[in-house]
Design an enzyme around this catalytic site. Structure first.
Site, PDB file in Angstrom:
ATOM      1  N   ASP A  37      44.587 -98.545  48.187  1.00  0.00           N
ATOM      2  CA  ASP A  37      45.325 -98.670  46.936  1.00  0.00           C
ATOM      3  C   ASP A  37      44.826 -99.854  46.089  1.00  0.00           C
ATOM      4  OD1 ASP A  37      47.741 -97.946  45.341  1.00  0.00           O
ATOM      5  OD2 ASP A  37      48.395 -99.963  45.891  1.00  0.00           O
ATOM      6  N   GLU A  48      41.216 -96.025  45.266  1.00  0.00           N
ATOM      7  CA  GLU A  48      42.004 -95.820  44.050  1.00  0.00           C
ATOM      8  C   GLU A  48      41.647 -96.919  43.058  1.00  0.00           C
ATOM      9  OE1 GLU A  48      45.760 -96.105  41.447  1.00  0.00           O
ATOM     10  OE2 GLU A  48      45.301 -97.549  43.012  1.00  0.00           O
TER      11      GLU A  48
HETATM   12  C1  GLC Z   1      48.463 -97.932  42.645  1.00  0.00           C
HETATM   13  C2  GLC Z   1      49.530 -96.880  42.816  1.00  0.00           C
HETATM   14  C3  GLC Z   1      50.686 -97.228  41.928  1.00  0.00           C
HETATM   15  C4  GLC Z   1      51.220 -98.596  42.324  1.00  0.00           C
HETATM   16  C5  GLC Z   1      50.109 -99.636  42.305  1.00  0.00           C
HETATM   17  C6  GLC Z   1      50.533-100.888  43.015  1.00  0.00           C
HETATM   18  O1  GLC Z   1      47.940 -97.942  41.369  1.00  0.00           O
HETATM   19  O2  GLC Z   1      49.020 -95.604  42.540  1.00  0.00           O
HETATM   20  O3  GLC Z   1      51.697 -96.255  41.989  1.00  0.00           O
HETATM   21  O4  GLC Z   1      52.219 -98.969  41.418  1.00  0.00           O
HETATM   22  O5  GLC Z   1      48.951 -99.187  42.983  1.00  0.00           O
HETATM   23  O6  GLC Z   1      50.525-100.723  44.406  1.00  0.00           O
END
Ligand code: GLC
Length: 617
Positions: free
Chosen positions: A257, A299
């Site tokens: 993440d 991500e």
């Molecule tokens: C990523 C997730 C999001 C979250 C962020 C912080 O972007 O997809 O939903 O708020 O990380 O963890």
């Protein structure tokens, strides 16, 4: 059975050691620290059970397979509890899903927790969902049904309630060093001068003042999400160990993440810094050593060229899979502008290393941040800032010609910046058409929904559906009644899955039937044609019509051509751009035949064709 760790170590050790010291020597890492890391990894690899060790020898390219079709879902919203999740396997199989991304599952802090992205304990399942044993059983049953599992690893920050943070709050120096903290407001100022805010509306500033310890803590997202200090070798070791232990639960893919935020330096924007690539290279080597079949999904919803950088290189892979946020934005941009030019300019723009595979998606649990290719916009004569404004206003239904029914998110009146919330069906206009009783417009909405899905199912990569989109779920305002959710607009597109409405997927004439059955058919076609394998050569076709988008795939001498009409009008293109007169093409989805001898091909509003080519009889 041994873990394979000792066999793999000699070949990997030198490179791991080199990478480790390149990153951590400036941060006082010693030879002893490195040995400690190896020992920790050895023990973590030793906890991998026999079945998983066997799974480690599966085809390492499994994720690029044409059969891989993903769906992301929240367990509580989809099945209530983890133990009920396997009951839904028949539904997932009916659609053709082979990979499920279970949204954050680990124990979050109580109260507001950013949809689970504020983890209090990485070694416990959220007790509201179930237990570790139940999760292992879910994985066993999903694997028995040939469905792979992906879970989130929230690696950039922990919840303020995580044990390390609690001990930091008690003043323990060792744990304070796990986070980025300072008592000096000047340091905060120096950072803030360069670091943009992620959630200016909800959470201004990048630091949170913590009165009990009289320190500012770096909090990129919100005051209860404390950013980890990856400059500390101990943080790296602990987070690596946790990653292996997540893999040891039996998951097949780990979603890392918020990776662009992992490293901070004063005087920079603290995004996408080069040290993050060193960090990810290290993590990838660690996965090679301890759990080689587990795929890393990164991500990073940042500028297109930055997203690509997180694949690493052939010699230094980082993530196998990344979200294709650029395609997602291009899809919505093409629908709004009725022009596919920007998408065409982006196609084939980047050379990807051989292991790289995209996740193609239309919607997810997050907002749309409109990170398009700004250079392309300028070349088209569009001012990027004005264009972004146009897009968020269009999808909030605020511009003439808009069909959409989305919402603004994080609107900042000073900077005029904003993002967009809404389900796929609402952004495509379905809720608005229904409110206005526009039956004809409803037909266009369904076409848009199917068109977008056809694109993510046919572009090279893994398609990832967002649970509920397969039955045309519209925005849901009920989160406004929930004190834990009401301050966060993204819940508008995260409703409970409506199983009663899902039944309509078998009733011809309903929106649920139309979308679900079209998707099911396309997934069936995708999984039975090897040309949908992620690495199949794909080439754009110029159709001399900006409202159309076309590309072809070629595999083992077999050509498939894909044509899409992104406008609500019938469109044409010269037949000779696709077929020679001696050829004919059949649409795999509907059976429609196109004759190469014709002068032009006509596409109905939002029509799409998946054409297989053959010589005429
Ligand atoms: C990523 C997730 C999001 C979250 C962020 C912080 O972007 O997809 O939903 O708020 O990380 O963890």
């Amino acid at each position: 059975m041994n873990s394979g760790f000792e066999e793999r170590l000699p070949a990997l050790r030198e490179s791991l050691e080199q990478s480790y010291f390149q990153l951590y020597r400036p941060y006082r890492a010693s030879a002893e620290d490195f040995e400690h890391l190896i020992d920790t990894l050895r023990q973590a690899a030793g906890r991998r059970d026999d079945a998983l060790r066997q799974r480690d020898s599966r085809d390492s390219c499994w994720y690029a397979n044409e059969k891989t079709v993903g769906m992301m879902l929240y367990v509580d919203l989809f099945s209530g509890k983890l133990r009920s999740l396997p009951d839904k396997i028949p539904y997932l199989k009916e659609l053709g899903i082979t990979l499920v991304h279970l949204m954050p599952l680990l124990k979050p802090r109580s109260g507001e927790n950013d949809g689970g992205y504020a983890v209090e304990d990485y070694r416990q399942i959220d007790p509201r969902l179930g237990t570790m044993d139940e999760f292992r059983e879910v994985i066993r049953q999903f694997h028995a049904a040939d469905i792979d599992i992906c879970i989130d690893y929230v690696i950039n920050h922990t919840a303020r309630e995580h044990e390390w943070a609690r001990r930091a709050l008690k003043g323990e120096a060792f744990y304070q060093e796990m986070y980025i903290m300072t008592e000096d407001p000047k340091i905060v100022e120096l950072y803030n001068a360069m670091v943009p805010e992620v959630l200016p509306d909800k959470c201004p500033g990048n630091f949170t003042w913590v009165e009990t310890i009289k320190k500012y803590v770096f909090t990129s997202f919100s005051d209860f999400q404390w950013d980890l200090n990856f400059k500390n070798p101990m943080v790296f070791e602990k987070m690596s160990e946790l990653m292996i232990d997540l893999a040891n639960l039996g998951v097949d893919m780990i979603r890392l993440d918020a990776i662009p935020f992992l490293w901070k330096e004063i005087g920079t924007a603290c995004r996408n810094l080069s040290a993050i690539h060193q960090l990810l290279d290290l993590l990838h080597q660690i996965r090679d050593l301890c759990c080689p079949s587990v795929v890393l999904l990164g991500e990073a919803i940042v500028e297109p060229h930055q997203i690509v950088s997180y694949y690493g290189t052939h010699d230094r892979p980082e993530c196998e899979v990344m979200y294709n946020a650029s395609l997602m934005v291009n899809l919505w941009n093409s629908l709004a502008t009725r022009s596919t030019v920007m998408m065409k300019m982006d196609q084939g723009r980047f050379w990807l290393p051989p292991h790289a595979v995209w996740i193609n998606y239309a919607r997810c649990h997050d907002d749309i941040g409109w990170g398009f290719n700004e250079d392309a916009a300028r070349l088209l004569g569009w001012d990027p800032f004005e264009h972004k404004k146009f897009l968020y206003r269009f999808y909030a239904g605020q511009t003439p010609g808009s069909f959409a029914d989305g919402e603004l998110y994080q609107y900042n009146p000073q900077t005029q910046d904003a993002r967009t919330n809404g389900t796929l069906a609402s952004l495509a206009g379905l809720s608005r058409a229904r409110k206005r009783h526009e039956t004809y417009e409803e037909e266009d909405c369904l076409r848009r929904i199917c068109l977008i899905h056809a694109m993510i199912l046919s572009m090279p990569g893994i398609p990832m559906l967002y649970s509920g989109d397969e039955i045309a779920t519209v925005n849901d305002q009920s989160y406004l009644q929930d004190p834990e959710k009401q301050a966060e607009g993204r819940w508008v597109h995260r409703p409970h899955f409506d199983w009663l409405r899902a039944e309509q997927r078998h009733t011809a004439g309903t929106a649920e039937y139309r979308v679900f059955q079209t998707l099911r058919r396309m997934i069936e076609l995708r999984t039975s044609h090897s040309s949908f394998q992620a690495w199949t050569k794909t080439r754009g076709i110029e159709l001399l019509n900006d409202r159309l988008f076309g590309f072809e795939k070629e595999k083992e001498g077999e050509k498939t051509v894909f044509l899409y009409n992104f406008s609500e009008y019938p469109e044409t293109c010269p037949a000779s751009l696709i077929l020679t007169p001696n050829l004919e093409a059949e649409d795999l989805i509907t059976g429609r035949l196109l004759d190469g001898a014709e002068a032009q091909f006509n596409l109905k509003p939002y029509e799409f064709l998946w054409l297989t080519l053959r010589t005429k009889q």
